[in-house]
Design a protein around this motif. Structure first.
Motif, PDB file in Angstrom:
ATOM      1  N   LEU A 147       2.718   5.606  15.995  1.00  0.00           N
ATOM      2  CA  LEU A 147       1.999   6.664  15.283  1.00  0.00           C
ATOM      3  C   LEU A 147       2.054   6.478  13.777  1.00  0.00           C
ATOM      4  CD1 LEU A 147       3.029   9.784  17.395  1.00  0.00           C
ATOM      5  CD2 LEU A 147       0.689   8.998  16.989  1.00  0.00           C
ATOM      6  N   SER A 148       3.249   6.284  13.226  1.00  0.00           N
ATOM      7  CA  SER A 148       3.378   6.206  11.768  1.00  0.00           C
ATOM      8  C   SER A 148       2.773   4.923  11.212  1.00  0.00           C
ATOM      9  CB  SER A 148       4.857   6.310  11.365  1.00  0.00           C
ATOM     10  OG  SER A 148       5.610   5.228  11.889  1.00  0.00           O
ATOM     11  N   GLU A 149       3.008   3.806  11.878  1.00  0.00           N
ATOM     12  CA  GLU A 149       2.500   2.533  11.353  1.00  0.00           C
ATOM     13  C   GLU A 149       0.973   2.479  11.412  1.00  0.00           C
ATOM     14  OE1 GLU A 149       4.541  -0.590  13.421  1.00  0.00           O
ATOM     15  OE2 GLU A 149       6.523   0.092  12.747  1.00  0.00           O
ATOM     16  N   GLU A 150       0.385   2.898  12.528  1.00  0.00           N
ATOM     17  CA  GLU A 150      -1.076   2.875  12.614  1.00  0.00           C
ATOM     18  C   GLU A 150      -1.708   3.907  11.688  1.00  0.00           C
ATOM     19  OE1 GLU A 150      -2.484   0.377  14.004  1.00  0.00           O
ATOM     20  OE2 GLU A 150      -0.437  -0.202  14.552  1.00  0.00           O
ATOM     21  N   PHE A 151      -1.021   5.019  11.444  1.00  0.00           N
ATOM     22  CA  PHE A 151      -1.547   6.018  10.513  1.00  0.00           C
ATOM     23  C   PHE A 151      -1.618   5.463   9.095  1.00  0.00           C
ATOM     24  CE2 PHE A 151      -0.776   9.362   7.378  1.00  0.00           C
ATOM     25  CZ  PHE A 151      -1.860  10.189   7.618  1.00  0.00           C
ATOM     26  N   PHE A 152      -0.519   4.887   8.621  1.00  0.00           N
ATOM     27  CA  PHE A 152      -0.502   4.422   7.228  1.00  0.00           C
ATOM     28  C   PHE A 152      -1.336   3.164   7.036  1.00  0.00           C
ATOM     29  CE2 PHE A 152       3.204   7.231   7.075  1.00  0.00           C
ATOM     30  CZ  PHE A 152       2.917   7.922   5.903  1.00  0.00           C
ATOM     31  N   LYS A 153      -1.436   2.318   8.057  1.00  0.00           N
ATOM     32  CA  LYS A 153      -2.367   1.195   7.953  1.00  0.00           C
ATOM     33  C   LYS A 153      -3.809   1.694   7.976  1.00  0.00           C
ATOM     34  CE  LYS A 153      -0.425  -1.070  11.371  1.00  0.00           C
ATOM     35  NZ  LYS A 153      -0.300  -2.070  12.458  1.00  0.00           N
ATOM     36  N   GLY A 154      -4.078   2.684   8.799  1.00  0.00           N
ATOM     37  CA  GLY A 154      -5.432   3.213   8.895  1.00  0.00           C
ATOM     38  C   GLY A 154      -5.907   3.909   7.634  1.00  0.00           C
ATOM     39  N   LEU A 155      -4.980   4.370   6.794  1.00  0.00           N
ATOM     40  CA  LEU A 155      -5.377   5.044   5.558  1.00  0.00           C
ATOM     41  C   LEU A 155      -6.195   4.132   4.649  1.00  0.00           C
ATOM     42  CD1 LEU A 155      -2.278   7.186   4.492  1.00  0.00           C
ATOM     43  CD2 LEU A 155      -4.473   7.982   5.384  1.00  0.00           C
ATOM     44  N   VAL A 156      -5.889   2.845   4.622  1.00  0.00           N
ATOM     45  CA  VAL A 156      -6.642   1.961   3.741  1.00  0.00           C
ATOM     46  C   VAL A 156      -8.066   1.775   4.266  1.00  0.00           C
ATOM     47  CG1 VAL A 156      -6.145  -0.317   4.758  1.00  0.00           C
ATOM     48  CG2 VAL A 156      -6.417  -0.087   2.295  1.00  0.00           C
ATOM     49  N   ILE A 157      -8.249   1.797   5.582  1.00  0.00           N
ATOM     50  CA  ILE A 157      -9.603   1.708   6.141  1.00  0.00           C
ATOM     51  C   ILE A 157     -10.383   2.972   5.801  1.00  0.00           C
ATOM     52  CG2 ILE A 157     -10.945   1.253   8.218  1.00  0.00           C
ATOM     53  CD1 ILE A 157      -8.378   0.120   9.464  1.00  0.00           C
ATOM     54  N   LEU A 158      -9.732   4.115   5.916  1.00  0.00           N
ATOM     55  CA  LEU A 158     -10.353   5.372   5.481  1.00  0.00           C
ATOM     56  C   LEU A 158     -10.728   5.298   4.005  1.00  0.00           C
ATOM     57  CD1 LEU A 158     -11.109   8.371   5.741  1.00  0.00           C
ATOM     58  CD2 LEU A 158      -8.691   8.922   5.351  1.00  0.00           C
ATOM     59  N   GLY A 159      -9.858   4.679   3.196  1.00  0.00           N
ATOM     60  CA  GLY A 159     -10.146   4.548   1.774  1.00  0.00           C
ATOM     61  C   GLY A 159     -11.397   3.733   1.508  1.00  0.00           C
ATOM     62  N   PHE A 160     -11.543   2.603   2.197  1.00  0.00           N
ATOM     63  CA  PHE A 160     -12.757   1.800   2.030  1.00  0.00           C
ATOM     64  C   PHE A 160     -13.983   2.553   2.535  1.00  0.00           C
ATOM     65  CE2 PHE A 160      -9.727  -1.799   1.887  1.00  0.00           C
ATOM     66  CZ  PHE A 160     -10.178  -2.391   0.717  1.00  0.00           C
ATOM     67  N   MET A 175      -6.616  -5.809  -1.822  1.00  0.00           N
ATOM     68  CA  MET A 175      -6.167  -4.414  -1.772  1.00  0.00           C
ATOM     69  C   MET A 175      -5.732  -4.030  -0.358  1.00  0.00           C
ATOM     70  SD  MET A 175      -8.976  -2.519  -4.241  1.00  0.00           S
ATOM     71  CE  MET A 175      -8.216  -0.894  -4.088  1.00  0.00           C
ATOM     72  N   ALA A 176      -6.502  -4.456   0.639  1.00  0.00           N
ATOM     73  CA  ALA A 176      -6.135  -4.141   2.020  1.00  0.00           C
ATOM     74  C   ALA A 176      -4.817  -4.803   2.397  1.00  0.00           C
ATOM     75  CB  ALA A 176      -7.250  -4.588   2.966  1.00  0.00           C
ATOM     76  N   PHE A 177      -4.668  -6.087   2.045  1.00  0.00           N
ATOM     77  CA  PHE A 177      -3.443  -6.814   2.374  1.00  0.00           C
ATOM     78  C   PHE A 177      -2.226  -6.171   1.709  1.00  0.00           C
ATOM     79  CE2 PHE A 177      -0.265 -10.052   1.459  1.00  0.00           C
ATOM     80  CZ  PHE A 177      -0.096 -10.646   2.698  1.00  0.00           C
ATOM     81  N   LEU A 178      -2.333  -5.863   0.425  1.00  0.00           N
ATOM     82  CA  LEU A 178      -1.198  -5.294  -0.302  1.00  0.00           C
ATOM     83  C   LEU A 178      -0.852  -3.893   0.196  1.00  0.00           C
ATOM     84  CD1 LEU A 178      -2.027  -6.515  -3.918  1.00  0.00           C
ATOM     85  CD2 LEU A 178      -0.177  -7.308  -2.427  1.00  0.00           C
ATOM     86  N   TRP A 179      -1.868  -3.130   0.586  1.00  0.00           N
ATOM     87  CA  TRP A 179      -1.574  -1.800   1.133  1.00  0.00           C
ATOM     88  C   TRP A 179      -0.724  -1.936   2.394  1.00  0.00           C
ATOM     89  CZ3 TRP A 179      -2.688   3.120  -0.628  1.00  0.00           C
ATOM     90  CH2 TRP A 179      -2.426   4.164   0.268  1.00  0.00           C
ATOM     91  N   GLY A 180      -1.113  -2.840   3.281  1.00  0.00           N
ATOM     92  CA  GLY A 180      -0.333  -3.030   4.495  1.00  0.00           C
ATOM     93  C   GLY A 180       1.062  -3.551   4.213  1.00  0.00           C
ATOM     94  N   ALA A 181       1.168  -4.510   3.277  1.00  0.00           N
ATOM     95  CA  ALA A 181       2.458  -5.146   2.988  1.00  0.00           C
ATOM     96  C   ALA A 181       3.417  -4.224   2.254  1.00  0.00           C
ATOM     97  CB  ALA A 181       2.223  -6.422   2.166  1.00  0.00           C
ATOM     98  N   VAL A 182       2.890  -3.343   1.428  1.00  0.00           N
ATOM     99  CA  VAL A 182       3.753  -2.532   0.557  1.00  0.00           C
ATOM    100  C   VAL A 182       3.773  -1.062   0.962  1.00  0.00           C
ATOM    101  CG1 VAL A 182       4.137  -1.786  -1.832  1.00  0.00           C
ATOM    102  CG2 VAL A 182       3.389  -4.128  -1.366  1.00  0.00           C
ATOM    103  N   VAL A 183       2.608  -0.441   1.022  1.00  0.00           N
ATOM    104  CA  VAL A 183       2.554   1.006   1.255  1.00  0.00           C
ATOM    105  C   VAL A 183       2.856   1.346   2.714  1.00  0.00           C
ATOM    106  CG1 VAL A 183       1.131   3.074   1.035  1.00  0.00           C
ATOM    107  CG2 VAL A 183       0.847   1.181  -0.586  1.00  0.00           C
ATOM    108  N   ALA A 184       2.146   0.710   3.643  1.00  0.00           N
ATOM    109  CA  ALA A 184       2.341   1.040   5.061  1.00  0.00           C
ATOM    110  C   ALA A 184       3.759   0.726   5.518  1.00  0.00           C
ATOM    111  CB  ALA A 184       1.317   0.298   5.915  1.00  0.00           C
TER     112      ALA A 184
END
Length: 415
Positions: A171-184, A127-136
């Motif tokens: 700002l944008s890349e670290e924000f959207f990558k960080g969202l998955v960490i917030l999710g966990f 889930m973390a990998f796919l979030w970074g590859a697709v969503v972020a």
């Protein structure tokens, strides 16, 4: 670190609770036959206290994935069909995909090897990998492209390139990558124990992001006959850039998970995020503004990454010691033997189980014991700060799971 789990004074020095302070863990009350008085039996232990929250998190993850897929398809089609030679660009994209995704086997192996004592479930890592590859990549790409178009149109290409690469991208890349960490951290608290877990999830997310981002870089380099140089720089010398930036956010959330202080739980993730943004911006700033200093910057960067890996190893060792400390009383009360404790705390325990008669049951046993120790650790810290923690709700179910797995292992033990 004191252990509040009531082991008597002895070889480990844990003092018992006074009778009025004995901790109460969720679990079924002793059975009282009808008509014999006493309080009514408690409700059965909830095996998944976080079930509803996990469901909400999964729904949000799916929505993000669907939006990310659409955005990535649109960006890929635009890059191909808006180029001067669409046919050649399509071939370059395929070539870039090979160079971007083939090394992932090695990159992903490194964090998996480091996280020895309580590896995260494969589905969490996926889930973390796919979030970074697709969503972020999808959302950050949309924002960065828009920022570049606006500022390049107003102030020229040089300003557009500077603002998008040095300001918008970090700002944008670290924000959207960080969202998955917030999710966990929020939705999957059972799978998020502290700093090491934050780094592991951040690394997998960032490697997914970097792989998809590299497809575009390698495709453009192939069109300019510079694929070899670009791959050496991004894929060999500096493949850990994105994992390093995002790990700062992971460390922030890990500190928040380990702390019972409200101000730390709020400020640590925010501080970690901005440290990651700063490192990302610094890396983009040097080649954009002072390219002659890039080689010196790269040498210092490699030294910084090496130091960071040493810190990760130290944190993993600390995690192993914590597991051992909070399982010692399980040995004293008979839930574990000393041999089983050594197996759980061994950095190669899962490998031993894989190639011995213990097999999958042995690996599950190690995981249940590790989860039990870490849940007790979180509960001990929460009790010290007079806080409530969801981890307390996991202790009784994990003890039950551990007992079931012990019985299964003893049944299949060699005679």
């Amino acid at each position: 670190m004191n252990n509040p789990y009531g082991s008597p004074p002895g070889p480990y020095g844990h003092a018992p609770y006074p009778p009025q302070q004995q901790p109460r863990y969720p679990g079924p009350a002793p059975y009282t036959p009808p008509g014999h008085g006493g309080s009514a039996p408690r409700a059965p232990v909830e095996l998944d206290p976080d079930k509803r929250r996990r469901g909400v998190g999964l729904a949000l993850w799916i929505v993000g994935m669907l939006a990310g897929v659409v955005l990535n398809i649109l960006f890929t089609m635009a890059e191909i069909f808006l180029s001067k030679a669409p046919g050649r660009m399509l071939s370059a994209v395929l070539t870039g995909s090979l160079f971007a995704f083939l090394p992932l086997g090695f990159y992903l192996f490194v964090p998996m090897v480091l996280d020895r004592y309580d590896p995260e479930p494969w589905w969490c890592l996926a889930m973390a990998f796919l979030w970074g590859a697709v969503v972020a990549t999808g959302f950050a790409g949309m924002i960065n492209t828009g920022v570049h178009i606006v500022f390049a149109g107003l102030f020229g290409p040089a300003v557009g390139n500077f603002v998008s690469s040095v300001m918008s991208a970090p700002l944008s890349e670290e924000f959207f990558k960080g969202l998955v960490i917030l999710g966990f951290f929020y939705f999957l608290r059972r799978e998020f124990d502290g700093v090491v877990d934050g780094i592991i999830y951040a690394t997998f997310c960032a490697l997914g992001f970097a792989a998809v981002e590299n497809v575009s870089y390698y495709a453009r380099a192939d069109m300019a006959d510079q694929l070899g140089t670009t791959f050496f720089l991004r894929g060999v010398l500096a493949p850990w850039g994105h994992p390093l930036y995002t790990s700062m956010t992971g460390i922030g959330f890990g500190i928040a998970r380990e702390s019972s202080k409200t101000w730390v739980r709020w400020l640590a993730p925010i501080g970690g995020f901005f440290v990651g943004v700063f490192l990302h911006a610094l890396w983009n700033f040097v080649p954009t503004v002072i390219p002659d200093a890039f080689v010196i910057m790269l040498l210092f960067w490699l030294l910084f990454v090496a130091m960071f890996f040493c810190i990760i190893i130290a944190l993993v060792v600390r995690k192993g010691r914590t597991i051992r400390q909070f399982l010692r009383d399980e040995v004293l009360i008979g839930n574990l033997t000393n041999e089983e404790l050594e197996l759980v705390c061994s950095p190669v325990g899962r490998i031993q189980c894989t190639f011995s008669w213990r097999g999958a049951e042995g690996r599950a046993f190690i995981r249940a014991a590790s989860r039990l120790a870490l849940s007790k650790w979180h509960t001990a810290r929460a009790m010290k700060g007079q806080k409530r923690t969801i981890s307390a709700d996991f202790i009784a179910p994990l003890r039950g799971e551990l007992a079931t797995l012990r019985a299964a292992l003893r049944a299949k033990a060699p005679r």
